[in-house]
Design an enzyme around this catalytic site. Structure first.
Site, PDB file in Angstrom:
ATOM      1  N   CYS A   1       0.830  -1.211   0.000  1.00 50.97           N
ATOM      2  CA  CYS A   1       0.000   0.000   0.000  1.00 50.97           C
ATOM      3  C   CYS A   1       0.863   1.260   0.000  1.00 50.97           C
ATOM      4  O   CYS A   1       1.497   1.588   1.010  1.00 50.97           O
ATOM      5  CB  CYS A   1      -0.916  -0.029   1.233  1.00 50.97           C
TER       6      CYS A   1
ATOM      7  N   CYS B   1      -0.120   3.900   2.540  1.00 49.63           N
ATOM      8  CA  CYS B   1       0.275   3.471   3.889  1.00 49.63           C
ATOM      9  C   CYS B   1       1.714   3.875   4.161  1.00 49.63           C
ATOM     10  O   CYS B   1       2.037   4.411   5.228  1.00 49.63           O
ATOM     11  CB  CYS B   1       0.132   1.955   4.041  1.00 49.63           C
TER      12      CYS B   1
END
Length: 106
Positions: free
Chosen positions: A30, A33
């Protein structure tokens, strides 16, 4: 304060041994993230959040911890008071996470 890395093995212990907790659920793949990680660390060092425990959980390798907060998207943030889920949000904006953390004082 350092960000604690928790897994399914110790997630409940971390929640129950800290009064106020904010959890960032992430995955290695991600991008958002990864981009948010330095902000999350900076927030953990903020005096305004001195009473809050910051926790990172890999959502892919900790499915039980993921279920506790009903994680839908990543990055996903959840706040817990006395081991109980208070609220959560799927976001990557720092202001949204700050607002979420302030719900612990309500």
């Amino acid at each position: 304060m350092a960000v604690i890395v928790a897994t399914d093995n110790d997630f409940n212990e971390v929640l129950n041994s800290n009064k106020k907790v904010v959890v960032k659920y992430f995955a290695d793949w991600c991008g958002n993230c990864r981009l948010f990680s330095p902000k999350f660390k900076r927030m953990s060092d903020d005096e305004a959040f001195a009473e809050v425990t910051f926790v990172d959980v890999n959502a892919e390798t900790s499915p039980e911890a993921r279920k506790v907060a009903n994680v839908t998207n990543l990055p996903f943030f959840a706040v817990f008071r006395d081991g109980q889920l208070v609220d959560s949000v799927a976001a990557s904006k720092e202001e949204a996470i700050r607002e979420l953390i302030h719900k612990l004082d309500a």
